[in-house]
Design a protein around this motif. Structure first.
Motif, PDB file in Angstrom:
ATOM      1  N   ILE A   1       2.109  -8.035   5.172  1.00  0.00           N
ATOM      2  CA  ILE A   1       1.324  -7.267   4.208  1.00  0.00           C
ATOM      3  C   ILE A   1       0.637  -8.249   3.269  1.00  0.00           C
ATOM      4  O   ILE A   1       1.287  -8.993   2.537  1.00  0.00           O
ATOM      5  CB  ILE A   1       2.202  -6.297   3.389  1.00  0.00           C
ATOM      6  CG1 ILE A   1       3.079  -5.448   4.315  1.00  0.00           C
ATOM      7  CG2 ILE A   1       1.323  -5.421   2.503  1.00  0.00           C
ATOM      8  CD1 ILE A   1       2.324  -4.593   5.282  1.00  0.00           C
TER       9      ILE A   1
ATOM     10  N   GLU B   1     -12.638 -10.340  -0.373  1.00  0.00           N
ATOM     11  CA  GLU B   1     -12.972  -9.519  -1.512  1.00  0.00           C
ATOM     12  C   GLU B   1     -14.221 -10.078  -2.192  1.00  0.00           C
ATOM     13  O   GLU B   1     -14.801 -11.045  -1.746  1.00  0.00           O
ATOM     14  CB  GLU B   1     -11.796  -9.459  -2.491  1.00  0.00           C
ATOM     15  CG  GLU B   1     -11.271 -10.789  -2.937  1.00  0.00           C
ATOM     16  CD  GLU B   1     -10.195 -11.368  -2.024  1.00  0.00           C
ATOM     17  OE1 GLU B   1      -9.631 -12.384  -2.413  1.00  0.00           O
ATOM     18  OE2 GLU B   1      -9.955 -10.817  -0.936  1.00  0.00           O
TER      19      GLU B   1
ATOM     20  N   PRO C   1       0.817  -1.218   0.000  1.00  0.00           N
ATOM     21  CA  PRO C   1       0.000   0.000   0.000  1.00  0.00           C
ATOM     22  C   PRO C   1       0.852   1.269   0.000  1.00  0.00           C
ATOM     23  O   PRO C   1       1.909   1.332   0.635  1.00  0.00           O
ATOM     24  CB  PRO C   1      -0.798  -0.104   1.311  1.00  0.00           C
ATOM     25  CG  PRO C   1      -0.688  -1.524   1.739  1.00  0.00           C
ATOM     26  CD  PRO C   1       0.594  -2.035   1.202  1.00  0.00           C
TER      27      PRO C   1
ATOM     28  N   LYS D   1      -7.849   2.186   9.592  1.00  0.00           N
ATOM     29  CA  LYS D   1      -6.834   2.715   8.692  1.00  0.00           C
ATOM     30  C   LYS D   1      -5.538   2.904   9.460  1.00  0.00           C
ATOM     31  O   LYS D   1      -5.516   3.494  10.540  1.00  0.00           O
ATOM     32  CB  LYS D   1      -7.289   4.047   8.098  1.00  0.00           C
ATOM     33  CG  LYS D   1      -6.325   4.622   7.068  1.00  0.00           C
ATOM     34  CD  LYS D   1      -6.873   5.901   6.463  1.00  0.00           C
ATOM     35  CE  LYS D   1      -5.900   6.469   5.428  1.00  0.00           C
ATOM     36  NZ  LYS D   1      -6.413   7.731   4.825  1.00  0.00           N
TER      37      LYS D   1
ATOM     38  N   ASN E   1      -8.317  -4.451   8.956  1.00  0.00           N
ATOM     39  CA  ASN E   1      -9.146  -4.537   7.760  1.00  0.00           C
ATOM     40  C   ASN E   1      -9.768  -3.175   7.481  1.00  0.00           C
ATOM     41  O   ASN E   1     -10.494  -2.635   8.306  1.00  0.00           O
ATOM     42  CB  ASN E   1     -10.244  -5.585   7.981  1.00  0.00           C
ATOM     43  CG  ASN E   1     -11.152  -5.756   6.778  1.00  0.00           C
ATOM     44  OD1 ASN E   1     -10.813  -5.317   5.675  1.00  0.00           O
ATOM     45  ND2 ASN E   1     -12.295  -6.383   6.981  1.00  0.00           N
ATOM     46  N   ARG E   2      -9.513  -2.616   6.316  1.00  0.00           N
ATOM     47  CA  ARG E   2     -10.063  -1.306   5.972  1.00  0.00           C
ATOM     48  C   ARG E   2     -11.566  -1.374   5.725  1.00  0.00           C
ATOM     49  O   ARG E   2     -12.256  -0.366   5.782  1.00  0.00           O
ATOM     50  CB  ARG E   2      -9.355  -0.735   4.733  1.00  0.00           C
ATOM     51  CG  ARG E   2      -7.895  -0.429   4.961  1.00  0.00           C
ATOM     52  CD  ARG E   2      -7.309   0.394   3.843  1.00  0.00           C
ATOM     53  NE  ARG E   2      -7.934   1.711   3.753  1.00  0.00           N
ATOM     54  CZ  ARG E   2      -7.488   2.701   2.988  1.00  0.00           C
ATOM     55  NH1 ARG E   2      -6.425   2.520   2.236  1.00  0.00           N
ATOM     56  NH2 ARG E   2      -8.110   3.852   2.948  1.00  0.00           N
TER      57      ARG E   2
ATOM     58  N   ALA F   1      -4.342 -13.365   4.061  1.00  0.00           N
ATOM     59  CA  ALA F   1      -4.346 -12.750   5.387  1.00  0.00           C
ATOM     60  C   ALA F   1      -5.029 -13.641   6.412  1.00  0.00           C
ATOM     61  O   ALA F   1      -4.501 -13.876   7.511  1.00  0.00           O
ATOM     62  CB  ALA F   1      -5.040 -11.386   5.325  1.00  0.00           C
TER      63      ALA F   1
ATOM     64  N   LEU G   1      -1.943  -6.699   7.632  1.00  0.00           N
ATOM     65  CA  LEU G   1      -2.720  -5.718   6.877  1.00  0.00           C
ATOM     66  C   LEU G   1      -3.433  -6.442   5.754  1.00  0.00           C
ATOM     67  O   LEU G   1      -2.800  -7.049   4.888  1.00  0.00           O
ATOM     68  CB  LEU G   1      -1.814  -4.623   6.294  1.00  0.00           C
ATOM     69  CG  LEU G   1      -0.979  -3.786   7.259  1.00  0.00           C
ATOM     70  CD1 LEU G   1      -0.360  -2.600   6.515  1.00  0.00           C
ATOM     71  CD2 LEU G   1      -1.807  -3.299   8.425  1.00  0.00           C
ATOM     72  N   GLY G   2      -4.761  -6.381   5.749  1.00  0.00           N
ATOM     73  CA  GLY G   2      -5.552  -7.067   4.744  1.00  0.00           C
ATOM     74  C   GLY G   2      -6.456  -8.100   5.376  1.00  0.00           C
ATOM     75  O   GLY G   2      -6.199  -8.582   6.484  1.00  0.00           O
TER      76      GLY G   2
ATOM     77  N   THR H   1      -2.352  -7.322   1.121  1.00  0.00           N
ATOM     78  CA  THR H   1      -3.362  -6.381   0.628  1.00  0.00           C
ATOM     79  C   THR H   1      -3.562  -6.475  -0.879  1.00  0.00           C
ATOM     80  O   THR H   1      -3.947  -5.497  -1.523  1.00  0.00           O
ATOM     81  CB  THR H   1      -2.964  -4.941   1.004  1.00  0.00           C
ATOM     82  OG1 THR H   1      -1.612  -4.697   0.591  1.00  0.00           O
ATOM     83  CG2 THR H   1      -3.073  -4.721   2.497  1.00  0.00           C
ATOM     84  N   GLY H   2      -3.308  -7.649  -1.436  1.00  0.00           N
ATOM     85  CA  GLY H   2      -3.538  -7.833  -2.862  1.00  0.00           C
ATOM     86  C   GLY H   2      -2.245  -8.027  -3.629  1.00  0.00           C
ATOM     87  O   GLY H   2      -1.144  -7.991  -3.071  1.00  0.00           O
TER      88      GLY H   2
ATOM     89  N   THR I   1       6.062 -10.195   3.488  1.00  0.00           N
ATOM     90  CA  THR I   1       4.992 -10.630   2.595  1.00  0.00           C
ATOM     91  C   THR I   1       5.058 -12.152   2.504  1.00  0.00           C
ATOM     92  O   THR I   1       5.903 -12.789   3.155  1.00  0.00           O
ATOM     93  CB  THR I   1       5.141 -10.031   1.182  1.00  0.00           C
ATOM     94  OG1 THR I   1       6.278 -10.621   0.532  1.00  0.00           O
ATOM     95  CG2 THR I   1       5.318  -8.514   1.247  1.00  0.00           C
TER      96      THR I   1
END
Length: 523
Positions: free
Chosen positions: A320, A256, A195, A284, A249-250, A231, A225-226, A322-323, A208
């Motif tokens: 991390i 997803e 991110p 956040k 989690n945002r 995650a 994060l994620g 997050t995609g 990662t």
């Protein structure tokens, strides 16, 4: 004496090379076996090169391996260019090591729950984390020959070890040599998306999936994060193994869109919380502060502080998840006339062919707009071999692709994972759902939390999607996938005899619901 192309234990220079170049450590007997299969030192193929290849795959993950081997087995002049570790993410830093770790964590869970089965476990449960990781490396090394260079060459493929770059519409450069091709398959994979906009993150010693499976010391505290598949799988596993895990989690819920059934997400979150995972939702990260760097040998753990709202969370491992983003840089795509978008990947048509160069195809994570799954890469590879070498017209849009989160319980989906997804696409639908609370096998196994939900087009038995939450959901979803692929309706699943007692009867239960709803009525 070992040849120059072999990795060996107890070689300090080789250990440094393996860690710095390939992100693999420690260089024990299992990682030596792995590397000697998937990236031998100073490797040079013994095969004489062809003046022109029918098919060249750039990349040696699932997509590159399947496409190059299948084309060779059909008699084509085939080559594969492997810069990184053959087997790609799946073998080295993805599916294989993560599932090995999950299996060890599940053993902890089973011991904890032994009392529910009348088994008394006396004393403290002790997790030998170095032994857990050694087992992971051993299992990975056992599987490695299936993806290794010797096996690929024995299938008839020429293996070039180095970085391949397109130099023109039908040429590739590797190790200073130019190779000509009729068709090229880009299978360069992807990498973790880090991110932007979080002060201190990119300077921090974060982790990662590419480094996680090298850990030799269990992190006392882990922040993730994620809240996607990677995650949550790792959150549950590390929590069971003894880490204090916090997931940031945002969003307001997990997963997803492809695994987006809200009821399923709620069950998974509840079960992970039971295993000790803490969730911070709609949160956040303000900043990341590095308190202690990792030591140069990457054995001693670092220390970081993550600030979320007014909370400051210290951790020894910041994962991390997050995609992912496509690997399309420095591949010569511009020289090859291949259209792409940075991050998203190569733009392909419904035949997996580059929209701008018909001699180039792309498969897997380097493609824009396709599921980033190992089995998707493999299936796309079969498709492009058929389309390129056999001049066929297999379509991406015809593929029915399941996805699984290997948490406990597992979460599996295919097609539309919720009725909301179907309705957003303007499809009227009906839902048939069977809970596991009355499933005899699930009751016996003490794992009757979950359900099977199958979605059909309204007024028909045409299956357009399913979500299953169960102990073996990843096995159960295959029946639904087969039905969808072969246009077998929910009625057929209801009439299919299922062994008793099995959790799979929940799938049949949805079919029986459909049949009962549509039985002729006699007044």
């Amino acid at each position: 004496m070992a040849s120059s192309s072999e990795w060996t234990q107890n070689d300090t220079d080789q250990a440094k090379e393996a860690r710095e170049k390939f992100g693999i450590w420690p260089l024990d007997e299992y990682n030596v076996k792995l590397l000697n299969e998937v990236h031998p030192r100073d490797y040079v193929s013994k095969k004489e090169p062809f003046s022109e290849y029918d098919l060249i795959a750039i990349g040696s993950g699932a997509g590159g391996l399947v496409s190059s081997k299948q084309s060779a087995r059909r008699g084509a002049k085939s080559a594969m260019i492997s810069e990184a570790l053959a087997g790609g993410d799946c073998l080295n830093v993805g599916c294989v090591p993560s599932k090995a770790l999950i299996r060890s964590a599940r053993a902890v869970s089973q011991v904890r729950k032994a009392g529910e089965f009348g088994i008394v476990v006396k004393g403290e449960i002790v997790v030998d984390f170095p032994k857990v990781m050694e087992r992971l490396r051993q299992k990975r090394a056992t599987i490695a020959p299936a993806d290794g260079h010797p096996g690929t060459e024995s299938a008839g493929t020429h293996v070039y070890q180095g970085r391949g770059r397109l130099t023109g519409p039908n040429t590739i450069e590797v190790n200073g040599k130019e190779l000509k091709f009729k068709y090229c398959i880009l299978a360069t994979g992807g990498r973790p998306q880090i991110p932007d906009g979080i002060p201190g993150l990119k300077e921090a010693p974060y982790t990662t999936n590419e480094e996680l499976f090298n850990l030799e010391v269990l992190p006392p505290r882990m922040v993730i994060l994620g809240a996607g598949v990677i995650a949550l799988e790792m959150a549950q596993a590390f929590s069971l193994l003894g880490s204090k895990v916090t997931v940031i989690n945002r969003s307001s819920r997990l997963f997803e869109s492809k695994l987006g059934d809200p009821e399923a997400a709620a069950i998974i979150q509840t079960e992970l919380e039971k295993d000790g995972v803490t969730f911070l939702s709609e949160a956040k990260v303000k900043n990341v502060e590095t308190l202690v760097e990792a030591d140069k040998n990457q054995i001693a753990l670092p220390l970081m502080k993550v600030t979320v709202a007014d909370q400051k969370i210290e951790c020894e491992c910041l994962l991390i998840a997050t995609g992912r983003k496509a690997n399309v840089e420095n591949c010569g795509l511009e020289a090859g006339g291949v259209e792409f978008e940075v991050g998203r990947g190569v733009i392909v048509d419904d035949y997996a062919r580059s929209v701008s160069n018909p001699s180039v195809y792309a498969v897997g994570d380097c493609c824009a707009g396709v599921p980033r799954l190992t089995h998707m890469s493999g299936e796309m590879a079969k498709l492009v071999v058929q389309n390129s070498l056999a001049d066929d017209e297999w379509k991406l849009s015809s593929l029915v692709v399941p996805a699984v989160a290997y948490t406990e319980p597992e979460l599996a989906t295919v097609g539309f994972s919720s009725e909301d997804q179907a309705q957003k696409e303007g499809i009227e639908c009906e839902v048939y759902k069977t809970g596991l609370e009355h499933n005899d096998r699930a009751i016996i196994e003490h794992s009757n939390v979950g359900f099977c939900k199958i979605i059909v087009k309204k007024g028909t038995d045409e299956i357009i999607g399913a979500t299953i939450v169960a102990e073996r959901a990843g096995e159960m979803i295959n029946e639904v996938t087969l039905a969808m692929k072969n246009n077998l309706g929910l009625h057929a699943i209801g009439r299919n005899i299922h062994s008793y007692p099995t959790t799979g009867e929940a799938v049949m239960g949805c079919g029986i619901q459909y049949i009962n709803k549509n039985l002729p009525r006699f007044d």
